[in-house]
Design a protein around this motif. Structure first.
Motif, PDB file in Angstrom:
ATOM      1  N   PHE A  90      56.087  35.793  17.075  1.00 44.21           N
ATOM      2  CA  PHE A  90      57.470  35.425  16.773  1.00 44.21           C
ATOM      3  C   PHE A  90      57.986  34.426  17.789  1.00 44.21           C
ATOM      4  O   PHE A  90      57.719  34.557  18.982  1.00 44.21           O
ATOM      5  CB  PHE A  90      58.353  36.678  16.782  1.00 44.21           C
ATOM      6  N   VAL A  91      58.740  33.450  17.295  1.00 44.50           N
ATOM      7  CA  VAL A  91      59.354  32.445  18.152  1.00 44.50           C
ATOM      8  C   VAL A  91      60.847  32.466  17.857  1.00 44.50           C
ATOM      9  O   VAL A  91      61.269  32.165  16.732  1.00 44.50           O
ATOM     10  CB  VAL A  91      58.777  31.033  17.876  1.00 44.50           C
ATOM     11  N   VAL A  92      61.628  32.860  18.857  1.00 43.66           N
ATOM     12  CA  VAL A  92      63.081  32.893  18.714  1.00 43.66           C
ATOM     13  C   VAL A  92      63.649  32.164  19.926  1.00 43.66           C
ATOM     14  O   VAL A  92      63.668  32.707  21.032  1.00 43.66           O
ATOM     15  CB  VAL A  92      63.614  34.343  18.627  1.00 43.66           C
ATOM     16  N   SER A  93      64.104  30.946  19.716  1.00 48.01           N
ATOM     17  CA  SER A  93      64.553  30.118  20.840  1.00 48.01           C
ATOM     18  C   SER A  93      65.996  30.430  21.226  1.00 48.01           C
ATOM     19  O   SER A  93      66.711  31.156  20.540  1.00 48.01           O
ATOM     20  CB  SER A  93      64.429  28.638  20.478  1.00 48.01           C
ATOM     21  N   LYS A  94      66.419  29.826  22.324  1.00 45.66           N
ATOM     22  CA  LYS A  94      67.785  30.027  22.810  1.00 45.66           C
ATOM     23  C   LYS A  94      68.823  29.444  21.860  1.00 45.66           C
ATOM     24  O   LYS A  94      70.001  29.783  21.946  1.00 45.66           O
ATOM     25  CB  LYS A  94      67.953  29.405  24.197  1.00 45.66           C
ATOM     26  N   ALA A  95      68.399  28.574  20.957  1.00 45.59           N
ATOM     27  CA  ALA A  95      69.325  28.015  19.984  1.00 45.59           C
ATOM     28  C   ALA A  95      69.838  29.088  19.022  1.00 45.59           C
ATOM     29  O   ALA A  95      70.894  28.926  18.406  1.00 45.59           O
ATOM     30  CB  ALA A  95      68.642  26.901  19.187  1.00 45.59           C
ATOM     31  N   VAL A  96      69.109  30.184  18.897  1.00 49.06           N
ATOM     32  CA  VAL A  96      69.514  31.272  18.004  1.00 49.06           C
ATOM     33  C   VAL A  96      70.723  32.006  18.571  1.00 49.06           C
ATOM     34  O   VAL A  96      71.598  32.446  17.826  1.00 49.06           O
ATOM     35  CB  VAL A  96      68.333  32.242  17.762  1.00 49.06           C
ATOM     36  N   GLY A  97      70.788  32.153  19.881  1.00 48.55           N
ATOM     37  CA  GLY A  97      71.933  32.835  20.482  1.00 48.55           C
ATOM     38  C   GLY A  97      71.577  33.361  21.857  1.00 48.55           C
ATOM     39  O   GLY A  97      70.551  32.999  22.435  1.00 48.55           O
ATOM     40  N   ASN A  98      72.432  34.259  22.360  1.00 48.39           N
ATOM     41  CA  ASN A  98      72.173  34.823  23.676  1.00 48.39           C
ATOM     42  C   ASN A  98      71.032  35.842  23.592  1.00 48.39           C
ATOM     43  O   ASN A  98      70.474  36.088  22.528  1.00 48.39           O
ATOM     44  CB  ASN A  98      73.450  35.421  24.267  1.00 48.39           C
ATOM     45  N   ALA A  99      70.699  36.462  24.713  1.00 47.16           N
ATOM     46  CA  ALA A  99      69.548  37.359  24.774  1.00 47.16           C
ATOM     47  C   ALA A  99      69.686  38.546  23.825  1.00 47.16           C
ATOM     48  O   ALA A  99      68.711  38.967  23.196  1.00 47.16           O
ATOM     49  CB  ALA A  99      69.344  37.855  26.202  1.00 47.16           C
ATOM     50  N   VAL A 100      70.878  39.080  23.701  1.00 52.11           N
ATOM     51  CA  VAL A 100      71.102  40.227  22.818  1.00 52.11           C
ATOM     52  C   VAL A 100      70.844  39.833  21.367  1.00 52.11           C
ATOM     53  O   VAL A 100      70.159  40.538  20.622  1.00 52.11           O
ATOM     54  CB  VAL A 100      72.545  40.769  22.998  1.00 52.11           C
ATOM     55  N   THR A 101      71.348  38.681  20.977  1.00 52.06           N
ATOM     56  CA  THR A 101      71.169  38.196  19.609  1.00 52.06           C
ATOM     57  C   THR A 101      69.702  37.883  19.331  1.00 52.06           C
ATOM     58  O   THR A 101      69.164  38.254  18.279  1.00 52.06           O
ATOM     59  CB  THR A 101      72.025  36.933  19.382  1.00 52.06           C
ATOM     60  N   ARG A 102      69.045  37.221  20.272  1.00 51.77           N
ATOM     61  CA  ARG A 102      67.620  36.880  20.073  1.00 51.77           C
ATOM     62  C   ARG A 102      66.769  38.133  19.936  1.00 51.77           C
ATOM     63  O   ARG A 102      65.889  38.206  19.070  1.00 51.77           O
ATOM     64  CB  ARG A 102      67.109  36.033  21.248  1.00 51.77           C
ATOM     65  N   ASN A 103      67.021  39.135  20.775  1.00 52.10           N
ATOM     66  CA  ASN A 103      66.246  40.368  20.692  1.00 52.10           C
ATOM     67  C   ASN A 103      66.516  41.123  19.392  1.00 52.10           C
ATOM     68  O   ASN A 103      65.607  41.712  18.816  1.00 52.10           O
ATOM     69  CB  ASN A 103      66.518  41.267  21.891  1.00 52.10           C
ATOM     70  N   ARG A 104      67.748  41.091  18.913  1.00 49.99           N
ATOM     71  CA  ARG A 104      68.061  41.731  17.628  1.00 49.99           C
ATOM     72  C   ARG A 104      67.303  41.041  16.489  1.00 49.99           C
ATOM     73  O   ARG A 104      66.721  41.709  15.629  1.00 49.99           O
ATOM     74  CB  ARG A 104      69.564  41.709  17.356  1.00 49.99           C
ATOM     75  N   VAL A 105      67.269  39.715  16.507  1.00 46.73           N
ATOM     76  CA  VAL A 105      66.545  38.961  15.473  1.00 46.73           C
ATOM     77  C   VAL A 105      65.053  39.277  15.565  1.00 46.73           C
ATOM     78  O   VAL A 105      64.396  39.498  14.543  1.00 46.73           O
ATOM     79  CB  VAL A 105      66.820  37.445  15.622  1.00 46.73           C
ATOM     80  N   LYS A 106      64.509  39.315  16.772  1.00 41.74           N
ATOM     81  CA  LYS A 106      63.081  39.643  16.934  1.00 41.74           C
ATOM     82  C   LYS A 106      62.754  41.039  16.422  1.00 41.74           C
ATOM     83  O   LYS A 106      61.732  41.240  15.766  1.00 41.74           O
ATOM     84  CB  LYS A 106      62.660  39.524  18.409  1.00 41.74           C
ATOM     85  N   ARG A 107      63.605  42.006  16.726  1.00 42.64           N
ATOM     86  CA  ARG A 107      63.366  43.374  16.252  1.00 42.64           C
ATOM     87  C   ARG A 107      63.376  43.439  14.731  1.00 42.64           C
ATOM     88  O   ARG A 107      62.539  44.097  14.107  1.00 42.64           O
ATOM     89  CB  ARG A 107      64.419  44.333  16.822  1.00 42.64           C
ATOM     90  N   ARG A 108      64.327  42.757  14.121  1.00 41.26           N
ATOM     91  CA  ARG A 108      64.403  42.741  12.657  1.00 41.26           C
ATOM     92  C   ARG A 108      63.168  42.085  12.053  1.00 41.26           C
ATOM     93  O   ARG A 108      62.580  42.606  11.101  1.00 41.26           O
ATOM     94  CB  ARG A 108      65.656  42.007  12.195  1.00 41.26           C
ATOM     95  N   LEU A 109      62.783  40.937  12.594  1.00 40.34           N
ATOM     96  CA  LEU A 109      61.607  40.238  12.059  1.00 40.34           C
ATOM     97  C   LEU A 109      60.340  41.051  12.265  1.00 40.34           C
ATOM     98  O   LEU A 109      59.473  41.106  11.387  1.00 40.34           O
ATOM     99  CB  LEU A 109      61.475  38.860  12.712  1.00 40.34           C
ATOM    100  N   ARG A 110      60.212  41.699  13.420  1.00 41.01           N
ATOM    101  CA  ARG A 110      59.038  42.532  13.692  1.00 41.01           C
ATOM    102  C   ARG A 110      58.930  43.667  12.678  1.00 41.01           C
ATOM    103  O   ARG A 110      57.850  43.956  12.164  1.00 41.01           O
ATOM    104  CB  ARG A 110      59.122  43.093  15.106  1.00 41.01           C
ATOM    105  N   ALA A 111      60.038  44.305  12.370  1.00 36.96           N
ATOM    106  CA  ALA A 111      60.037  45.400  11.398  1.00 36.96           C
ATOM    107  C   ALA A 111      59.675  44.890   9.997  1.00 36.96           C
ATOM    108  O   ALA A 111      58.936  45.553   9.256  1.00 36.96           O
ATOM    109  CB  ALA A 111      61.400  46.081  11.378  1.00 36.96           C
ATOM    110  N   LEU A 112      60.166  43.723   9.648  1.00 36.67           N
ATOM    111  CA  LEU A 112      59.852  43.154   8.330  1.00 36.67           C
ATOM    112  C   LEU A 112      58.389  42.750   8.228  1.00 36.67           C
ATOM    113  O   LEU A 112      57.733  42.994   7.214  1.00 36.67           O
ATOM    114  CB  LEU A 112      60.755  41.939   8.063  1.00 36.67           C
ATOM    115  N   VAL A 113      57.868  42.136   9.274  1.00 35.51           N
ATOM    116  CA  VAL A 113      56.478  41.656   9.248  1.00 35.51           C
ATOM    117  C   VAL A 113      55.501  42.825   9.277  1.00 35.51           C
ATOM    118  O   VAL A 113      54.449  42.764   8.632  1.00 35.51           O
ATOM    119  CB  VAL A 113      56.225  40.678  10.422  1.00 35.51           C
ATOM    120  N   ARG A 114      55.823  43.888   9.957  1.00 32.68           N
ATOM    121  CA  ARG A 114      54.926  45.039  10.036  1.00 32.68           C
ATOM    122  C   ARG A 114      54.558  45.540   8.642  1.00 32.68           C
ATOM    123  O   ARG A 114      53.406  45.864   8.371  1.00 32.68           O
ATOM    124  CB  ARG A 114      55.580  46.160  10.846  1.00 32.68           C
ATOM    125  N   ASP A 115      55.516  45.578   7.734  1.00 31.29           N
ATOM    126  CA  ASP A 115      55.257  46.035   6.367  1.00 31.29           C
ATOM    127  C   ASP A 115      54.461  45.023   5.557  1.00 31.29           C
ATOM    128  O   ASP A 115      53.744  45.392   4.635  1.00 31.29           O
ATOM    129  CB  ASP A 115      56.572  46.327   5.650  1.00 31.29           C
TER     130      ASP A 115
END
Length: 138
Positions: free
Chosen positions: A66-91
């Motif tokens: 996963f690649v989530v750059s700083k353009a997505v938002g602050n650290a909290v926002t980036r980590n939330r996006v990564k967690r969501r994408l990780r859960a989606l990709v796992r399935d």
């Protein structure tokens, strides 16, 4: 969480997937998918005996990064996006051919996207990336 064998960690793995894979962007994500080439044993240009690699390829798991750059938002926002994408990709990782490499890059729109919208965008991008390429007429 993805198993350790299913995660991309080295920058060379990411670079190989991004350079050699098929790129498809949909909504809030861009997907880079590299599917291993399965050689046809009936077409042989070498006079050496052909080895059966099907057991080796089936044991190689599909991997994701996963690649989530700083353009997505602050650290909290980036980590939330990564967690969501990780859960989606796992399935969805089990549906990919063995040995596939998937890199999911989040666009800035992913910060405000809902979970169902991220799922729809990811499904659409993976479906297009898996479909065979059509020749463009000039």
């Amino acid at each position: 969480m993805l198993a350790a064998a299913q995660r991309l960690r080295r920058s060379t793995d990411f670079a190989a997937a991004v350079r050699g894979g098929r790129r498809v962007g949909r909504g809030a994500v861009v997907v880079h998918l590299t599917v291993p080439v399965i050689a046809d044993p009936s077409i042989s240009t070498v006079s050496e005996p052909v080895r059966d690699n099907s057991a080796e390829q089936s044991s190689v798991p599909s991997r994701a990064g996963f690649v989530v750059s700083k353009a997505v938002g602050n650290a909290v926002t980036r980590n939330r996006v990564k967690r969501r994408l990780r859960a989606l990709v796992r399935d969805r990782l089990t549906a990919l051919p063995a040995g596939s490499t998937l890199v999911v890059r989040a666009l800035p729109a992913a910060a405000d996207a809902s979970y169902p919208r991220l799922a729809t965008d990811l499904d659409a991008a993976i479906a297009v990336a898996r479909s065979p390429r059509e020749r463009r007429s000039r």
